[in-house]
Motif scaffolding. Structure first.
Motif, PDB file in Angstrom:
ATOM      1  N   ILE A   3      -1.867 -18.604 -21.964  1.00 45.18           N
ATOM      2  CA  ILE A   3      -2.120 -18.612 -20.527  1.00 45.18           C
ATOM      3  C   ILE A   3      -1.366 -19.791 -19.933  1.00 45.18           C
ATOM      4  O   ILE A   3      -1.516 -20.929 -20.380  1.00 45.18           O
ATOM      5  CB  ILE A   3      -3.626 -18.727 -20.248  1.00 45.18           C
ATOM      6  CG1 ILE A   3      -4.347 -17.516 -20.827  1.00 45.18           C
ATOM      7  CG2 ILE A   3      -3.888 -18.854 -18.759  1.00 45.18           C
ATOM      8  CD1 ILE A   3      -5.851 -17.599 -20.724  1.00 45.18           C
ATOM      9  N   ASN A   4      -0.591 -19.523 -18.925  1.00 47.50           N
ATOM     10  CA  ASN A   4       0.176 -20.565 -18.263  1.00 47.50           C
ATOM     11  C   ASN A   4      -0.736 -21.313 -17.292  1.00 47.50           C
ATOM     12  O   ASN A   4      -1.193 -20.751 -16.300  1.00 47.50           O
ATOM     13  CB  ASN A   4       1.363 -19.944 -17.535  1.00 47.50           C
ATOM     14  CG  ASN A   4       2.303 -20.995 -17.001  1.00 47.50           C
ATOM     15  OD1 ASN A   4       2.100 -22.182 -17.196  1.00 47.50           O
ATOM     16  ND2 ASN A   4       3.339 -20.532 -16.321  1.00 47.50           N
ATOM     17  N   LEU A   5      -1.014 -22.575 -17.556  1.00 49.00           N
ATOM     18  CA  LEU A   5      -1.924 -23.370 -16.737  1.00 49.00           C
ATOM     19  C   LEU A   5      -1.208 -24.171 -15.651  1.00 49.00           C
ATOM     20  O   LEU A   5      -1.854 -24.837 -14.851  1.00 49.00           O
ATOM     21  CB  LEU A   5      -2.724 -24.325 -17.626  1.00 49.00           C
ATOM     22  CG  LEU A   5      -3.668 -23.667 -18.631  1.00 49.00           C
ATOM     23  CD1 LEU A   5      -4.336 -24.724 -19.481  1.00 49.00           C
ATOM     24  CD2 LEU A   5      -4.697 -22.829 -17.926  1.00 49.00           C
ATOM     25  N   SER A   6       0.082 -24.108 -15.606  1.00 49.46           N
ATOM     26  CA  SER A   6       0.837 -24.899 -14.621  1.00 49.46           C
ATOM     27  C   SER A   6       0.457 -24.589 -13.174  1.00 49.46           C
ATOM     28  O   SER A   6       0.250 -25.515 -12.384  1.00 49.46           O
ATOM     29  CB  SER A   6       2.333 -24.698 -14.815  1.00 49.46           C
ATOM     30  OG  SER A   6       2.722 -25.165 -16.078  1.00 49.46           O
ATOM     31  N   PRO A   7       0.341 -23.327 -12.764  1.00 44.45           N
ATOM     32  CA  PRO A   7      -0.045 -23.064 -11.373  1.00 44.45           C
ATOM     33  C   PRO A   7      -1.451 -23.588 -11.038  1.00 44.45           C
ATOM     34  O   PRO A   7      -1.688 -24.089  -9.945  1.00 44.45           O
ATOM     35  CB  PRO A   7       0.008 -21.540 -11.250  1.00 44.45           C
ATOM     36  CG  PRO A   7       0.901 -21.102 -12.345  1.00 44.45           C
ATOM     37  CD  PRO A   7       0.713 -22.097 -13.448  1.00 44.45           C
ATOM     38  N   MET A   8      -2.362 -23.497 -11.989  1.00 43.58           N
ATOM     39  CA  MET A   8      -3.714 -23.982 -11.740  1.00 43.58           C
ATOM     40  C   MET A   8      -3.727 -25.504 -11.588  1.00 43.58           C
ATOM     41  O   MET A   8      -4.387 -26.055 -10.705  1.00 43.58           O
ATOM     42  CB  MET A   8      -4.651 -23.571 -12.878  1.00 43.58           C
ATOM     43  CG  MET A   8      -6.101 -23.942 -12.609  1.00 43.58           C
ATOM     44  SD  MET A   8      -7.220 -23.428 -13.891  1.00 43.58           S
ATOM     45  CE  MET A   8      -6.778 -24.535 -15.201  1.00 43.58           C
ATOM     46  N   ILE A   9      -2.964 -26.188 -12.402  1.00 43.96           N
ATOM     47  CA  ILE A   9      -2.883 -27.648 -12.311  1.00 43.96           C
ATOM     48  C   ILE A   9      -2.236 -28.048 -10.991  1.00 43.96           C
ATOM     49  O   ILE A   9      -2.675 -29.007 -10.343  1.00 43.96           O
ATOM     50  CB  ILE A   9      -2.122 -28.211 -13.523  1.00 43.96           C
ATOM     51  CG1 ILE A   9      -2.952 -27.987 -14.796  1.00 43.96           C
ATOM     52  CG2 ILE A   9      -1.819 -29.683 -13.338  1.00 43.96           C
ATOM     53  CD1 ILE A   9      -2.228 -28.319 -16.068  1.00 43.96           C
ATOM     54  N   ASP A  10      -1.218 -27.317 -10.567  1.00 47.49           N
ATOM     55  CA  ASP A  10      -0.589 -27.592  -9.274  1.00 47.49           C
ATOM     56  C   ASP A  10      -1.590 -27.441  -8.137  1.00 47.49           C
ATOM     57  O   ASP A  10      -1.636 -28.270  -7.222  1.00 47.49           O
ATOM     58  CB  ASP A  10       0.600 -26.659  -9.044  1.00 47.49           C
ATOM     59  CG  ASP A  10       1.765 -26.969  -9.972  1.00 47.49           C
ATOM     60  OD1 ASP A  10       1.776 -28.072 -10.550  1.00 47.49           O
ATOM     61  OD2 ASP A  10       2.654 -26.108 -10.099  1.00 47.49           O
ATOM     62  N   CYS A  11      -2.393 -26.399  -8.185  1.00 42.44           N
ATOM     63  CA  CYS A  11      -3.405 -26.190  -7.137  1.00 42.44           C
ATOM     64  C   CYS A  11      -4.430 -27.317  -7.135  1.00 42.44           C
ATOM     65  O   CYS A  11      -4.847 -27.780  -6.070  1.00 42.44           O
ATOM     66  CB  CYS A  11      -4.107 -24.850  -7.342  1.00 42.44           C
ATOM     67  SG  CYS A  11      -3.077 -23.436  -6.963  1.00 42.44           S
ATOM     68  N   ILE A  12      -4.839 -27.763  -8.286  1.00 44.48           N
ATOM     69  CA  ILE A  12      -5.815 -28.846  -8.370  1.00 44.48           C
ATOM     70  C   ILE A  12      -5.234 -30.127  -7.785  1.00 44.48           C
ATOM     71  O   ILE A  12      -5.910 -30.845  -7.041  1.00 44.48           O
ATOM     72  CB  ILE A  12      -6.272 -29.041  -9.826  1.00 44.48           C
ATOM     73  CG1 ILE A  12      -7.128 -27.851 -10.254  1.00 44.48           C
ATOM     74  CG2 ILE A  12      -7.042 -30.341  -9.988  1.00 44.48           C
ATOM     75  CD1 ILE A  12      -7.490 -27.842 -11.716  1.00 44.48           C
TER      76      ILE A  12
END
Length: 134
Positions: free
Chosen positions: A16-25
């Protein structure tokens, strides 16, 4: 042949690519930091007098407390009557802040009037008295 394909598919790992979620956070964190207004408290508990009507505290205000023992406190430190003018002048340099005096119900009226006078002499235009609603 079908069994071999199934074995090959099972060996593949799903990531699972977590990069977009970290960017949103991070974006949310930056938003909350920039929109938060920090109100500096006096650092002591004052027993405020009751009032029939009251308005909420303004943001970016200078809060000065007067205790029942006659101490004048700003930011958790005792400043005395002579320190009120310096504190208010420093706060008014940056923005047009209002001064809110939180006097204990058992404090002396003369001490309150001295603090009020020092704040007025420092150039404060909006000086308010903090109370609690009944």
């Amino acid at each position: 042949m079908i069994k071999e394909k199934l074995r090959e598919e099972r060996n593949e790992q799903v990531e699972i690519n977590l990069s977009p979620m970290i960017d949103c956070i991070f974006i949310l964190l930056i938003f909350f930091i920039l929109t938060t207004v920090f109100v500096e408290e006096t650092g002591i508990k004052v027993n405020k007098p009751n009032a029939a009507n009251a308005v909420s505290l303004e943001k970016n205000s200078v809060l000065i407390a007067i205790t029942d023992q006659g101490k004048i406190v700003y930011g958790g430190h005792e400043i005395g009557v002579s320190g009120v003018r310096a504190v208010v002048e420093r706060a008014l340099r940056d923005t047009e802040s209002s001064v809110i005096i939180q006097a204990d119900r058992n404090s002396l009226h003369g001490l309150f009037s001295e603090v009020y006078g020092e704040a007025k002499a420092a150039g404060a235009r909006n000086i308010q008295f903090s109370t609690k609603t009944e």
